[in-house]
Design an enzyme around this catalytic site. Sequence first.
Site, PDB file in Angstrom:
ATOM      1  NE  ARG A  21      -2.406  -1.198   3.550  1.00 44.15           N
ATOM      2  CZ  ARG A  21      -1.831  -0.442   4.465  1.00 44.15           C
ATOM      3  NH1 ARG A  21      -1.831   0.875   4.324  1.00 44.15           N
ATOM      4  NH2 ARG A  21      -1.264  -0.972   5.524  1.00 44.15           N
ATOM      5  CE1 TYR A  52       1.091  -7.055  -4.264  1.00 43.76           C
ATOM      6  CE2 TYR A  52       0.656  -5.750  -2.307  1.00 43.76           C
ATOM      7  CZ  TYR A  52       1.070  -6.928  -2.901  1.00 43.76           C
ATOM      8  OH  TYR A  52       1.470  -7.976  -2.106  1.00 43.76           O
ATOM      9  N   GLY A 105      -4.386  -3.215  -1.375  1.00 39.00           N
ATOM     10  CA  GLY A 105      -5.243  -2.160  -0.844  1.00 39.00           C
ATOM     11  C   GLY A 105      -5.304  -0.914  -1.725  1.00 39.00           C
ATOM     12  CE  LYS A 157      -6.264  -3.113   4.480  1.00 40.14           C
ATOM     13  NZ  LYS A 157      -6.545  -3.656   5.805  1.00 40.14           N
ATOM     14  CG  HIS A 191      -7.101  -2.655  10.114  1.00 40.02           C
ATOM     15  ND1 HIS A 191      -5.759  -2.345  10.232  1.00 40.02           N
ATOM     16  CD2 HIS A 191      -7.162  -3.599   9.150  1.00 40.02           C
ATOM     17  CE1 HIS A 191      -5.063  -3.060   9.384  1.00 40.02           C
ATOM     18  NE2 HIS A 191      -5.884  -3.829   8.709  1.00 40.02           N
ATOM     19  CB  SER A 230      -0.830  -3.867   7.867  1.00 47.98           C
ATOM     20  OG  SER A 230      -1.852  -2.927   7.661  1.00 47.98           O
ATOM     21  CB  CYS A 273       0.572  -7.169  13.814  1.00 47.51           C
ATOM     22  SG  CYS A 273       1.728  -5.814  13.623  1.00 47.51           S
ATOM     23  CB  THR A 284      -4.413 -13.894   8.642  1.00 46.26           C
ATOM     24  OG1 THR A 284      -4.690 -12.669   7.958  1.00 46.26           O
ATOM     25  CG2 THR A 284      -4.988 -15.045   7.850  1.00 46.26           C
ATOM     26  CG  ASN A 285      -0.683 -16.264  11.818  1.00 48.33           C
ATOM     27  OD1 ASN A 285      -0.983 -16.817  10.765  1.00 48.33           O
ATOM     28  ND2 ASN A 285       0.535 -15.823  12.077  1.00 48.33           N
ATOM     29  CG  ASP A 322      -7.800  -6.669   6.722  1.00 48.82           C
ATOM     30  OD1 ASP A 322      -6.903  -6.429   7.550  1.00 48.82           O
ATOM     31  OD2 ASP A 322      -7.962  -5.996   5.690  1.00 48.82           O
ATOM     32  CB  SER A 353       4.675 -12.551  -1.314  1.00 40.31           C
ATOM     33  OG  SER A 353       5.245 -13.216  -0.210  1.00 40.31           O
ATOM     34  NE  ARG A 354      -0.187  -8.526   1.944  1.00 37.68           N
ATOM     35  CZ  ARG A 354      -0.926  -7.871   2.849  1.00 37.68           C
ATOM     36  NH1 ARG A 354      -2.108  -8.315   3.188  1.00 37.68           N
ATOM     37  NH2 ARG A 354      -0.445  -6.787   3.426  1.00 37.68           N
ATOM     38  CG  ASN A 393      -1.495 -16.113  20.887  1.00 39.08           C
ATOM     39  OD1 ASN A 393      -0.539 -16.126  21.665  1.00 39.08           O
ATOM     40  ND2 ASN A 393      -1.411 -15.643  19.659  1.00 39.08           N
TER      41      ASN A 393
HETATM   42  C1  OXD Z   1      -3.203  -4.352   5.154  1.00 35.00           C
HETATM   43  C2  OXD Z   1      -3.933  -5.443   4.493  1.00 35.00           C
HETATM   44  O1  OXD Z   1      -2.232  -3.841   4.582  1.00 35.00           O
HETATM   45  O2  OXD Z   1      -4.862  -5.985   5.095  1.00 35.00           O
HETATM   46  O3  OXD Z   1      -3.596  -4.004   6.267  1.00 35.00           O
HETATM   47  O4  OXD Z   1      -3.628  -5.771   3.332  1.00 35.00           O
HETATM   48 MN    MN Z   2      -5.348  -5.018   6.942  1.00 36.03          MN
END
Ligand code: OXD
Ligand code: MN
Length: 605
Positions: free
Chosen positions: A87, A215, A217, A224, A244, A266, A268, A271-272, A295, A390-391, A518
């Site tokens: 982004r 790319y 966002g 976003k 967010h 972002s 951090c 997703t996990n 997200d 990479s995503r 966690n």
């Molecule tokens: C971010 C995303 O950058 O979710 O926060 O892609």
């Molecule tokens: Mn995000």
Amino acid sequence: MITIEMSEVRDNSSRLREIITNTHLRAWIGKMAAMCQPDRLVLCQGGAAERRELFAMGVSQGVFIPLNQEKLPGCYLHRSNPNDVARSEASTYICTPLQAMVGPTNNWMDSKVAYIRLQELFGDCMKGRTMYVLPFVMGPIGSRLSRVGVQLTDSLYVAASMDIMTRMGDRALHVLGESAEFARCLHSVGDCDPRRRYICHFPLDNAVWSFGSGYGGNALLGKKCMGLRLASFQGFQQGWMAEHMLISGIREPDGNKSYVTAAFPSACGKTNFAMLIPPESYRKKGWQVTTVGDDIAWMWVDDTGKLRAINPESGYFGVLPGTSETTNPIAMRTISHDTIYTNVALLPDGDVWWEGKTAYSPAPATAPIVDWQGNPWTPETGRPAAHPNSRFTSPMQNNPILDPAADDPQGVPVTAIIFGGRRASTIPIVYQAFNWSYGVYVGASLGSETTAAATGRVGVVRRDPMAMLPFIGYNIGDYLVHWFRMRAKMADPPRIYHVNWFRRDEHGKFIWPGFGENIRILEWILKRSHGKAYAVETLLGWMPRPDDINLDGLELDTQAFAAAQRVDAEALKAELLAEEELFLKLAGELPKEMIFMRELLISRL
Ligand code: OXD
Ligand code: MN
């Protein structure tokens, strides 16, 4: 998909009027097409057959590289322009008539000036290209918060990605009906020159014009741009919230299920967290985590005074480096089919690789490994094989632990809100805010080390209020006031917590094991929220006594946990000074509740 010729658009042909019955939409498309001058338009209708067709077209145009279809059925690799990999916050603007509306944390452009500048860039920019028309819904169909958007784009990659990330196609036109209320999202990759890159939001027009990037966002405008920046402004006006945040369901052994939302900057670990698998000892007892979203959360207060949340997206755009069978087996299953991989390394057998996927770099086979830019790669090159940002883009239906309510228009009730940052020192693993107002202060003063998700320096602590700094589509002062005011609508507000999975010891080693473990912290959080756990009052907030966290089976003992929870008064003073950076920036915009909360904290010190 339906191809529409430019002549039909110019003449407002009867065929076009049959295809797009909504007069507002037809007029807008006509205007945008006249400006951009594409060779033709393609209306996407959604559905599996169309998705296959989009990929087939992408393969023939070199946009997608088919991967090994036995190992990774329905999966494709896309390589973005190397100058277009994250982004671009510096090119992101909120455009309004008055600068005061966007506050001190956003780039501002006068909306008139912005339209003039952008019209120049968009003028004729799609000559020789196809304009894809992508109607989409953000949110489960039928939800009171769901919103329609329409994106016009010259990127096939974006069309295929929006099909995964949103509820795209005919059903969106059906929801829209004859209404004029839809987010007008215009996008062109242009020549992908970062000097001519603009991601401009017009909250007063419910519009986004994005030029010069293909790319993430910057280009998938439902995410976003509409999902956070435009939506946060609408939420402010209409009394709801766009945040967010991930949304997770957690089932306890007694069968009770609670939902939590969590805001992390972002890259951090949202997703996990959303795909967490509890360790075996917990699973045996009946603990289970399910994903609603990873997200974005849109939240409102229902008629009973309870905060409820929906995930406006229908897919995941997740970070790959560090994702593995050990760190996130659910993500690995999610991305094992029907997934777009962006900017990863390609192995000779058509499989993909990224740093952290396996403990060791893949051994070079007969043919070379190819890095994210398409160049031969060996570990000796010293460069990463995959880009750090990479995503993967995967539909949520791929997720084996998708929550049954993920598509429920009524959303899910929120029991706890968790703020989190990536902090090597100072901040304990977990604490609870004393009350809603202090919780808002805790979220507003959130600090985190920067990551590769945005361009710029990585690893410096930046203040990231509610993990929303790059995504608040209006004045941050108003945004914080809105947070404080939401309390008055709620009969039983969610409890607010702060976590830091990333604290390190004096040797630089992570203290807390993180990932599936966690759940041990979440166990305390849920019990606390339901009034069933102890806590002690500290400077920062309520904390578990070390005995209140189940550490059975961990290397970490009670003493080490106590050390990880320690709040050092001197370090906290330095933290308060570091927060000053944000407070000074907000001077004049700072709600008085923020100042009171800070003074209370200082007096506790
Ligand atoms: C971010 C995303 O950058 O979710 O926060 O892609
Ligand atoms: Mn995000």
